[in-house]
Design a protein around this motif. Sequence first.
Motif, PDB file in Angstrom:
ATOM      1  N   SER A 197      19.199 -36.834 -45.441  1.00  6.55           N
ATOM      2  CA  SER A 197      18.334 -37.867 -46.263  1.00  6.55           C
ATOM      3  C   SER A 197      19.073 -37.934 -47.145  1.00  6.55           C
ATOM      4  O   SER A 197      19.959 -36.884 -47.750  1.00  6.55           O
ATOM      5  CB  SER A 197      16.810 -36.784 -46.616  1.00  6.55           C
ATOM      6  N   ASP A 198      19.351 -38.949 -47.361  1.00  2.00           N
ATOM      7  CA  ASP A 198      20.292 -39.622 -48.471  1.00  2.00           C
ATOM      8  C   ASP A 198      18.812 -39.995 -49.451  1.00  2.00           C
ATOM      9  O   ASP A 198      18.058 -40.669 -49.676  1.00  2.00           O
ATOM     10  CB  ASP A 198      20.994 -41.294 -47.807  1.00  2.00           C
ATOM     11  N   GLU A 199      19.096 -39.536 -50.385  1.00  2.00           N
ATOM     12  CA  GLU A 199      18.497 -39.534 -51.987  1.00  2.00           C
ATOM     13  C   GLU A 199      19.779 -40.095 -53.193  1.00  2.00           C
ATOM     14  O   GLU A 199      19.485 -39.836 -54.093  1.00  2.00           O
ATOM     15  CB  GLU A 199      17.938 -37.967 -52.048  1.00  2.00           C
ATOM     16  N   PHE A 210      10.030 -39.497 -56.836  1.00  2.00           N
ATOM     17  CA  PHE A 210      10.121 -39.900 -55.208  1.00  2.00           C
ATOM     18  C   PHE A 210      10.004 -38.203 -55.147  1.00  2.00           C
ATOM     19  O   PHE A 210       9.331 -36.850 -55.663  1.00  2.00           O
ATOM     20  CB  PHE A 210      11.482 -39.045 -56.461  1.00  2.00           C
ATOM     21  N   CYS A 211       9.774 -38.632 -53.571  1.00  2.00           N
ATOM     22  CA  CYS A 211       9.451 -37.409 -52.920  1.00  2.00           C
ATOM     23  C   CYS A 211      10.692 -36.865 -51.663  1.00  2.00           C
ATOM     24  O   CYS A 211      11.337 -38.311 -51.387  1.00  2.00           O
ATOM     25  CB  CYS A 211       8.534 -37.239 -51.603  1.00  2.00           C
ATOM     26  N   SER A 212      11.189 -36.072 -50.856  1.00  2.00           N
ATOM     27  CA  SER A 212      11.979 -35.526 -50.554  1.00  2.00           C
ATOM     28  C   SER A 212      11.716 -34.858 -49.147  1.00  2.00           C
ATOM     29  O   SER A 212      10.222 -34.149 -49.292  1.00  2.00           O
ATOM     30  CB  SER A 212      13.126 -34.281 -51.374  1.00  2.00           C
ATOM     31  N   PRO A 213      11.856 -35.080 -47.888  1.00  2.00           N
ATOM     32  CA  PRO A 213      11.333 -34.439 -47.340  1.00  2.00           C
ATOM     33  C   PRO A 213      12.198 -33.285 -47.165  1.00  2.00           C
ATOM     34  O   PRO A 213      11.548 -32.163 -45.941  1.00  2.00           O
ATOM     35  CB  PRO A 213      12.661 -34.852 -45.689  1.00  2.00           C
ATOM     36  N   ALA A 214      12.803 -32.901 -48.331  1.00  2.00           N
ATOM     37  CA  ALA A 214      13.449 -31.237 -48.173  1.00  2.00           C
ATOM     38  C   ALA A 214      12.368 -30.419 -48.396  1.00  2.00           C
ATOM     39  O   ALA A 214      12.515 -29.332 -48.269  1.00  2.00           O
ATOM     40  CB  ALA A 214      14.656 -31.202 -49.064  1.00  2.00           C
ATOM     41  N   GLU A 215      10.548 -31.280 -49.490  1.00  2.00           N
ATOM     42  CA  GLU A 215      10.149 -30.356 -49.493  1.00  2.00           C
ATOM     43  C   GLU A 215       9.331 -29.788 -48.664  1.00  2.00           C
ATOM     44  O   GLU A 215       7.912 -28.771 -48.610  1.00  2.00           O
ATOM     45  CB  GLU A 215       8.972 -31.247 -50.234  1.00  2.00           C
ATOM     46  N   PHE A 216       8.889 -30.466 -47.373  1.00  2.00           N
ATOM     47  CA  PHE A 216       8.662 -29.769 -46.716  1.00  2.00           C
ATOM     48  C   PHE A 216       9.324 -29.430 -44.627  1.00  2.00           C
ATOM     49  O   PHE A 216       8.423 -28.789 -43.839  1.00  2.00           O
ATOM     50  CB  PHE A 216       7.506 -31.035 -45.830  1.00  2.00           C
ATOM     51  N   ASN A 217      10.602 -28.842 -45.227  1.00  2.62           N
ATOM     52  CA  ASN A 217      11.362 -28.586 -44.231  1.00  2.62           C
ATOM     53  C   ASN A 217      12.436 -28.125 -44.450  1.00  2.62           C
ATOM     54  O   ASN A 217      12.886 -28.911 -45.662  1.00  2.62           O
ATOM     55  CB  ASN A 217      11.947 -30.194 -43.195  1.00  2.62           C
ATOM     56  N   VAL A 220      16.140 -29.766 -43.870  1.00  2.00           N
ATOM     57  CA  VAL A 220      16.614 -31.191 -44.190  1.00  2.00           C
ATOM     58  C   VAL A 220      17.636 -31.295 -45.035  1.00  2.00           C
ATOM     59  O   VAL A 220      18.481 -29.848 -45.787  1.00  2.00           O
ATOM     60  CB  VAL A 220      15.756 -31.691 -44.638  1.00  2.00           C
ATOM     61  N   LEU A 221      18.841 -31.778 -44.346  1.00  2.00           N
ATOM     62  CA  LEU A 221      20.143 -31.759 -45.588  1.00  2.00           C
ATOM     63  C   LEU A 221      20.114 -33.138 -46.562  1.00  2.00           C
ATOM     64  O   LEU A 221      20.120 -34.195 -45.492  1.00  2.00           O
ATOM     65  CB  LEU A 221      21.429 -31.707 -44.632  1.00  2.00           C
ATOM     66  N   VAL A 222      20.289 -32.370 -47.843  1.00  2.00           N
ATOM     67  CA  VAL A 222      20.111 -33.766 -48.380  1.00  2.00           C
ATOM     68  C   VAL A 222      21.384 -34.438 -48.947  1.00  2.00           C
ATOM     69  O   VAL A 222      22.479 -33.510 -49.479  1.00  2.00           O
ATOM     70  CB  VAL A 222      19.661 -33.086 -49.200  1.00  2.00           C
ATOM     71  N   LEU A 223      21.735 -35.986 -48.867  1.00  4.49           N
ATOM     72  CA  LEU A 223      23.025 -35.962 -49.691  1.00  4.49           C
ATOM     73  C   LEU A 223      22.167 -37.062 -51.236  1.00  4.49           C
ATOM     74  O   LEU A 223      21.776 -37.557 -50.968  1.00  4.49           O
ATOM     75  CB  LEU A 223      23.431 -37.133 -48.367  1.00  4.49           C
ATOM     76  N   LEU A 237      31.435 -39.019 -56.444  1.00  2.00           N
ATOM     77  CA  LEU A 237      31.503 -38.006 -57.111  1.00  2.00           C
ATOM     78  C   LEU A 237      29.734 -37.359 -56.283  1.00  2.00           C
ATOM     79  O   LEU A 237      28.648 -38.461 -56.885  1.00  2.00           O
ATOM     80  CB  LEU A 237      30.732 -37.190 -58.316  1.00  2.00           C
ATOM     81  N   GLY A 238      29.545 -37.176 -55.015  1.00  3.85           N
ATOM     82  CA  GLY A 238      28.393 -36.596 -54.802  1.00  3.85           C
ATOM     83  C   GLY A 238      28.212 -34.686 -54.226  1.00  3.85           C
ATOM     84  O   GLY A 238      29.349 -34.271 -55.087  1.00  3.85           O
ATOM     85  N   PHE A 239      26.749 -34.888 -54.347  1.00  4.50           N
ATOM     86  CA  PHE A 239      26.704 -33.239 -53.550  1.00  4.50           C
ATOM     87  C   PHE A 239      25.977 -33.329 -52.360  1.00  4.50           C
ATOM     88  O   PHE A 239      25.293 -34.262 -52.447  1.00  4.50           O
ATOM     89  CB  PHE A 239      25.884 -32.646 -54.450  1.00  4.50           C
ATOM     90  N   ALA A 240      25.940 -32.589 -51.434  1.00  7.10           N
ATOM     91  CA  ALA A 240      25.369 -32.412 -50.641  1.00  7.10           C
ATOM     92  C   ALA A 240      24.655 -30.445 -50.606  1.00  7.10           C
ATOM     93  O   ALA A 240      25.392 -29.625 -51.163  1.00  7.10           O
ATOM     94  CB  ALA A 240      26.257 -32.335 -49.033  1.00  7.10           C
ATOM     95  N   HIS A 241      23.400 -30.894 -49.911  1.00 11.44           N
ATOM     96  CA  HIS A 241      22.310 -29.396 -49.823  1.00 11.44           C
ATOM     97  C   HIS A 241      21.695 -29.127 -48.781  1.00 11.44           C
ATOM     98  O   HIS A 241      21.581 -29.836 -48.825  1.00 11.44           O
ATOM     99  CB  HIS A 241      21.434 -28.230 -51.773  1.00 11.44           C
TER     100      HIS A 241
END
Length: 372
Positions: A197-199, A210-217, A220-223, A237-241
Amino acid sequence: MHDHWIADRTRSIELSGIRKVFELARSLKDPVNLSIGQPHFDVPDAVKRAAHEAIDRNANGYTVTHGIAELKAKIAADVHRRYPHAERDLLVTSGTSGGLVLALLASVNPGDEVILFDPYFAGYPHMVTLAGGVPVAVDTYADNFQIDLDRVRAALTPRTKAILVNTPVNPTGAVLGRETLRGLAELAQERRLLLISDEVYRVFCYDEPFCSPAEFNDHVLVLDGFSKAYAMTGWRLGFAHGPRRVIEEMTKLQQFTYVCAPSVVQHAGAVAWDHDVSPFVADYKRKRDRLCAALQPHYDLVKPGGAFYLFPRVPRGTGSAFVAEAIRNNLLIIPGSTFSQRDTHFRLSYAADDRTIDRGVEILNWLARGSE
């Protein structure tokens, strides 16, 4: 003559359509520039000061690969509050795009398929190709740029490895609905696919939170990153979790490619994280409303819920031909084909001052009237 030196992976990657627009525009005097995908406001002064201070106190060397402790702790506190997954880990990356390249290199084998949603960020198919993967585009035009889960299911094959989703979307400005994201997250979990998920436009949501698919799984890899929210596009400068195993492999790859995110910028990022950007967001919502009201009588467009783009259908011909005509009339916009397998639309950025937007509206409505 020297083509034998060039790797096959580069041959399917064309020069960006955005770069082509800049080439065409070189001869223009004072062009009306609504093409740029970066905020028009400047980096906040406190963030600039933090970068200066970091340089002056000699914080100029390499950092640990995963990011300096101060910045990582601030981001991690927010991430774990929103997504309390035991196995969720964090990596500071060299830009959001840098994080995405690492994510694809860490997860995609040659021949693996990656689902993208058309229209997509211009870099996505090329990044997938670079990783040896096969981009598979799922069309969203018929659904007002929202995702139809039945179309996604139909696109899945035994070779599908990952789904790459972006909300708010570049280039359409669409904000994907909560239930759609829930369905996508559940589908990925059911099929054991990595959902990426590119956010990076997360703060620019105008009509709903805002809603992220990481709320439900949990997997999910978030960028995400600092480029759009704080106008730090050139600072990288970015981050991933996401799942610890994936983040571990991305960290290993970063060590041997980018090494680390720029050191000085990480120190500035720790200050940026606490900076309130809501006035910028409110200003862009106002610009969106003015622009939509001015163009809707002449253009077929879907009012965007976020980011700072409109993606109208051209009033005649192809997107590329219409953009060339606009450039001849001193207006810089981007053909939709840069972001899509279709050539029917164009992207307009309202990350600009009001005078520039007003001049752009005047030219666009004059061009539209030529076909009425």
